[in-house]
Design a protein around this motif. Sequence first.
Motif, short mmCIF file in Angstrom:
data_model
loop_
_atom_site.label_atom_id
_atom_site.label_comp_id
_atom_site.label_asym_id
_atom_site.label_seq_id
_atom_site.Cartn_x
_atom_site.Cartn_y
_atom_site.Cartn_z
N GLU A 323 0.57 -1.22 0.48
CA GLU A 323 -0.08 -0.03 -0.33
C GLU A 323 1.02 0.80 0.25
OE1 GLU A 323 -2.83 0.43 3.67
OE2 GLU A 323 -3.51 2.36 2.30
N VAL A 324 2.26 0.78 1.03
CA VAL A 324 2.63 1.86 0.58
C VAL A 324 3.60 2.43 -0.58
CG1 VAL A 324 5.02 3.35 1.81
CG2 VAL A 324 3.20 1.34 3.35
N ALA A 325 3.80 1.36 -1.09
CA ALA A 325 4.96 1.38 -2.57
C ALA A 325 3.95 1.96 -3.66
CB ALA A 325 5.60 -0.12 -2.63
N GLY A 326 2.32 1.74 -3.32
CA GLY A 326 1.57 2.01 -4.16
C GLY A 326 0.86 3.79 -4.11
N MET A 327 1.04 4.11 -3.43
CA MET A 327 0.73 5.56 -2.11
C MET A 327 1.81 6.26 -3.40
SD MET A 327 -0.76 7.90 -1.74
CE MET A 327 -2.59 7.16 -0.86
N GLY A 328 3.56 5.74 -2.75
CA GLY A 328 4.43 6.87 -3.67
C GLY A 328 4.33 7.30 -4.79
N LEU A 329 4.00 5.94 -5.25
CA LEU A 329 4.50 5.63 -6.92
C LEU A 329 3.11 6.81 -7.52
CD1 LEU A 329 4.21 2.25 -9.11
CD2 LEU A 329 2.49 4.36 -9.28
N HIS A 330 2.36 7.12 -6.41
CA HIS A 330 0.81 7.73 -7.18
C HIS A 330 1.36 9.64 -7.27
CE1 HIS A 330 -1.11 3.54 -8.20
NE2 HIS A 330 -1.72 4.82 -8.50
N VAL A 331 1.78 9.69 -5.70
CA VAL A 331 2.08 10.84 -5.72
C VAL A 331 4.18 11.38 -6.78
CG1 VAL A 331 2.45 12.75 -3.75
CG2 VAL A 331 1.09 10.65 -2.99
N GLY A 332 4.37 10.77 -6.70
CA GLY A 332 5.22 10.72 -6.97
C GLY A 332 5.51 11.22 -8.30
N GLN A 333 3.92 10.14 -8.97
CA GLN A 333 3.90 9.81 -10.43
C GLN A 333 5.48 9.12 -10.89
OE1 GLN A 333 3.55 14.25 -11.40
NE2 GLN A 333 1.42 14.84 -11.32
N MET A 334 4.82 8.18 -10.68
CA MET A 334 6.25 7.33 -11.31
C MET A 334 6.03 6.11 -11.37
SD MET A 334 9.40 7.78 -7.86
CE MET A 334 8.13 7.71 -6.59
N THR A 335 5.53 6.24 -12.43
CA THR A 335 4.16 5.45 -13.97
C THR A 335 5.23 4.97 -14.19
OG1 THR A 335 3.17 7.45 -15.04
CG2 THR A 335 2.19 5.84 -13.38
N GLY A 336 6.96 5.50 -14.87
CA GLY A 336 8.05 5.00 -15.63
C GLY A 336 7.45 3.29 -15.15
N VAL A 337 8.39 2.38 -16.73
CA VAL A 337 8.98 1.40 -16.05
C VAL A 337 8.98 0.90 -15.09
CG1 VAL A 337 9.14 -1.04 -17.41
CG2 VAL A 337 7.56 0.51 -18.20
N GLU A 338 10.43 1.63 -15.08
CA GLU A 338 11.56 1.73 -14.08
C GLU A 338 11.23 2.31 -13.19
OE1 GLU A 338 15.54 3.03 -15.48
OE2 GLU A 338 15.72 1.49 -16.98
N GLN A 339 10.47 3.21 -13.10
CA GLN A 339 9.72 3.65 -11.82
C GLN A 339 9.41 2.98 -10.88
OE1 GLN A 339 8.40 7.66 -13.65
NE2 GLN A 339 10.00 8.70 -13.86
N ILE A 340 8.72 1.97 -11.80
CA ILE A 340 7.34 1.60 -10.51
C ILE A 340 8.39 0.83 -9.89
CG2 ILE A 340 6.22 -0.71 -10.85
CD1 ILE A 340 4.62 0.58 -13.32
N GLN A 341 9.91 -0.22 -10.57
CA GLN A 341 10.31 -1.45 -10.05
C GLN A 341 10.93 -0.61 -8.62
OE1 GLN A 341 10.98 -4.42 -10.45
NE2 GLN A 341 12.21 -4.68 -8.42
N SER A 342 11.48 0.81 -9.55
CA SER A 342 12.35 1.49 -7.67
C SER A 342 11.47 1.76 -6.78
CB SER A 342 12.54 3.06 -8.30
OG SER A 342 12.96 3.20 -9.89
N CYS A 343 9.83 1.71 -7.31
CA CYS A 343 8.88 1.64 -6.16
C CYS A 343 8.54 0.95 -5.24
CB CYS A 343 7.50 2.37 -6.62
SG CYS A 343 7.33 4.07 -6.86
N PHE A 344 9.19 -1.04 -6.55
CA PHE A 344 8.71 -1.71 -5.02
C PHE A 344 9.90 -1.28 -4.88
CE2 PHE A 344 9.51 -6.60 -5.30
CZ PHE A 344 8.78 -6.86 -5.11
N ASP A 345 11.41 -1.62 -5.21
CA ASP A 345 12.55 -1.57 -4.50
C ASP A 345 12.69 -1.10 -2.83
OD1 ASP A 345 14.06 -3.31 -6.49
OD2 ASP A 345 14.92 -1.71 -7.70
N ALA A 346 12.06 0.30 -3.03
CA ALA A 346 12.00 1.66 -1.59
C ALA A 346 10.98 0.12 -0.87
CB ALA A 346 10.89 2.25 -2.36
#
Length: 426
Positions: A323-346
């Motif tokens: 849930e945290v990763a999903g919120m970080g992705l949305h708030v940070g507008q990180m919908t790029g392929v590598e960015q989604i992976q970065s949110c998982f790494d986070a």
Amino acid sequence: MFDLLIKNARLQQGLMDIGIKDGKIKSLRRNIDTEATVEIDAEGNFVIPPFVDPHFHLDATLSYGQPRVNQSGTLLEGIEIWGELKPTQTIEDFRDRALEFCRWSVARGTLGLRSHVDITDDRLLAVEALLDVRETMKPYMDIQLVAFPQDGFLRSPKSKENLLRALDMGVDVVGGIPHFERTMGEGGNSVRQLCEIAADKCLLVDMHCDESDDPLSRHIESLSAETMRLGMQGRVTGSHLTSMHSMDNYYVSKLMPLMVEAQMHVVANPLINITLQGRHDSYPKRRGMTRVKELFEAGINVAFGHDCVMDPWYSLGSHDMLEVAGMGLHVGQMTGVEQIQSCFDAVTKNGAEIMKLEGYGIEPGNDANLVILDCKSAFDAIRLRPARLKVIRRGKVIAETQKSHPTVILNGETHEVDFVPAGMKV
Ligand code: FE2
């Protein structure tokens, strides 16, 4: 002969079998046919190292409604409620709530947790309770405690004495809250003194830093400079850094290289930042989360924390790091392929790096700490927040969740729905 053999585990590098002996990963390759005491078929599901939450408050968690509910939902009312609750709590109260929360964490596959513990109450009951919780949970999860002067290090007269006592009792990391000191100058002074204490004792540092919307709250600059002055590169974390969201862009272009030089780690807390920041704004309303995308691009290690679950500041949550990763992705507008992976790494390996967890990751020789998710990729993990089918600690299953996919009955036909399009099924 293995103690545990996991067949058909989908890793980043493809399908593998994982042979485990004496709590360690001994073999990692396709088609292992060695016998094992226990065999688990992962059925091609995604197998990951455990989730890590590098920023939490175990002393306040699950206290929702005690002594009253935060009616306004604001940071200030939360601070008032915590001030009312703290003096009423016994060691048992702190311990029971934290232990119940740890069971939630294990169920969610979060086996690494860094928790701040308030040291401004002279009795240090929360410290005593959480040291006990850290010990009790040791076989199941890695807990690190940060000595956190919640009411200010210089503002609260006995903070220094209490912080040193807490460290002597066995608390692992030096904390701070420079933006909460009386003046900017005292904030800087607190950063210097706290970093010196950590350097002297060879401890890590993790400060709540610039958790405000004030663009002139720049304690992260002092924290980076002190890190370098004391030769503590790579051992210091700036948590929150929400003021960076509002800073002048030119200033940030000078700040980021300094943070890189100091090998600063950063923890953003997306759920809390998006709900607590920007409260003084009308519209447009700032998001308040630090510049996660740009920090990643600069090569800085960024992790996400949950920060709070059902406490005076945040009434929601069940400690699901996805849930945290999903919120970080949305708030940070990180919908790029590598960015989604970065949110998982986070919510996995980046937090492990902050906590300096040894033997983390699915590699031969490492501890056999694993989670089997009911999905096939990091992308689907964030998208679907799937069940943690099995949570494994040092080769033993310590939590299980049954797979549950809905069935839909249309025109007399029953369909199982797994929310994965036909063209993407593997
Ligand atoms: Fe926090």
